[in-house]
Design an enzyme around this catalytic site. Sequence first.
Site, PDB file in Angstrom:
ATOM      1  N   ASP A  51       0.858  -0.992   0.199  1.00 23.39           N
ATOM      2  CA  ASP A  51       0.017   0.072   0.148  1.00 23.39           C
ATOM      3  C   ASP A  51       1.066   1.304  -0.134  1.00 23.39           C
ATOM      4  O   ASP A  51       2.170   1.256   0.322  1.00 23.39           O
ATOM      5  CB  ASP A  51      -1.014  -0.214   1.145  1.00 23.39           C
ATOM      6  CG  ASP A  51      -0.286  -0.056   2.472  1.00 23.39           C
ATOM      7  OD1 ASP A  51       0.918   0.001   2.588  1.00 23.39           O
ATOM      8  OD2 ASP A  51      -0.959  -0.017   3.505  1.00 23.39           O
ATOM      9  N   PHE A  76       6.541   1.708  -4.182  1.00 20.19           N
ATOM     10  CA  PHE A  76       7.910   1.880  -3.728  1.00 20.19           C
ATOM     11  C   PHE A  76       8.400   3.477  -3.912  1.00 20.19           C
ATOM     12  O   PHE A  76       9.594   3.944  -3.594  1.00 20.19           O
ATOM     13  CB  PHE A  76       8.853   1.076  -4.296  1.00 20.19           C
ATOM     14  CG  PHE A  76       8.761  -0.422  -3.810  1.00 20.19           C
ATOM     15  CD1 PHE A  76       9.132  -0.728  -2.509  1.00 20.19           C
ATOM     16  CD2 PHE A  76       8.031  -1.225  -4.542  1.00 20.19           C
ATOM     17  CE1 PHE A  76       9.051  -2.074  -2.102  1.00 20.19           C
ATOM     18  CE2 PHE A  76       7.682  -2.588  -3.948  1.00 20.19           C
ATOM     19  CZ  PHE A  76       8.208  -2.969  -2.712  1.00 20.19           C
ATOM     20  N   TYR A  92       2.901   4.926   0.881  1.00 15.35           N
ATOM     21  CA  TYR A  92       3.323   5.448   2.024  1.00 15.35           C
ATOM     22  C   TYR A  92       2.435   6.369   2.952  1.00 15.35           C
ATOM     23  O   TYR A  92       1.636   7.042   2.255  1.00 15.35           O
ATOM     24  CB  TYR A  92       4.630   6.308   1.702  1.00 15.35           C
ATOM     25  CG  TYR A  92       5.621   5.517   1.103  1.00 15.35           C
ATOM     26  CD1 TYR A  92       6.346   4.617   1.892  1.00 15.35           C
ATOM     27  CD2 TYR A  92       6.176   5.780  -0.159  1.00 15.35           C
ATOM     28  CE1 TYR A  92       7.649   3.817   1.245  1.00 15.35           C
ATOM     29  CE2 TYR A  92       7.255   5.065  -0.845  1.00 15.35           C
ATOM     30  CZ  TYR A  92       7.717   4.124  -0.132  1.00 15.35           C
ATOM     31  OH  TYR A  92       8.734   3.341  -0.714  1.00 15.35           O
ATOM     32  N   HIS A 116      11.268  -9.518   0.626  1.00 10.96           N
ATOM     33  CA  HIS A 116      11.122  -8.080   0.468  1.00 10.96           C
ATOM     34  C   HIS A 116      11.969  -7.140   0.887  1.00 10.96           C
ATOM     35  O   HIS A 116      13.146  -7.589   1.705  1.00 10.96           O
ATOM     36  CB  HIS A 116       9.859  -7.477   1.526  1.00 10.96           C
ATOM     37  CG  HIS A 116       9.502  -6.355   1.296  1.00 10.96           C
ATOM     38  ND1 HIS A 116       9.867  -5.115   1.719  1.00 10.96           N
ATOM     39  CD2 HIS A 116       8.391  -5.925   0.424  1.00 10.96           C
ATOM     40  CE1 HIS A 116       9.123  -4.126   1.203  1.00 10.96           C
ATOM     41  NE2 HIS A 116       8.036  -4.628   0.774  1.00 10.96           N
TER      42      HIS A 116
END
Length: 257
Positions: free
Chosen positions: A91, A104, A93, A220
Amino acid sequence: MSAQGNFASDDGGSQAAASECLTAWNPTLWPIDPSWAPVVQGFLASPTGLKLGQFIKQRLAEGAVIYPAQPLRALALTPLPAVKVVILGQDPYHGPNQAHGLAFSVKHGNRIPPSLRNIFKEIDQGTAQPGAMPDSGVGLRSGSLEAWAQQGVLLLNTCMTVEDGAPGSHAKQGWEALTDALIQAVAEAGRPVVFMLWGAHAQTKRELIKGEHLVLMANHPSPLSANRPPQPFLGCGHFVTANAWLQARGRKVINWS
């Protein structure tokens, strides 16, 4: 914690009103490339899409600060026929003036978040053409990934909105049905595409990807998992592998720097 790492502005929620945020649920005013319209319009007219709209309208009426202002911006910058690589985030920031609709990525001028710093580190280690990124994470290298999006990298969050200071706050409200449909549309478009699935959340989408595509999986890039087994992100070589695979199939490579 967000799949992009728990990264929020030191300014806190007090500046949220001054930053770009969603002011109304009006998807018809959110720019997208026409190639995505059938998928997006079908979702918005579905029971799931209508329910999501009601949820966001209610949260806005209750005073929630929601990011980003343009949730579908990835679909504006990267047309469906141009997609070469798909990178999945979780999701947006959740700090003021950070999210701008690309997984990202943060808006120009923001400190580079920890997960994105590890992404840049992996690129620099793999390509031997390092970008200039001061230790502070602010300055010569921007945290905005718009240049990737314009080259055909679909930077797709599986949940496209979030509330200020509350990672995961809009999960399971309906966005996932749209992003699943977008992933399937890319996979079924008839062009070779690289899918980068980092972390357990992104890897749940593996079953949606049918066809002759390259699926790259690793942990991740968050500092909590980037170096851990079984598939450390740092050292994964995904960016070099993706370009070699694209080039072998006659597609222009991505300038990751």
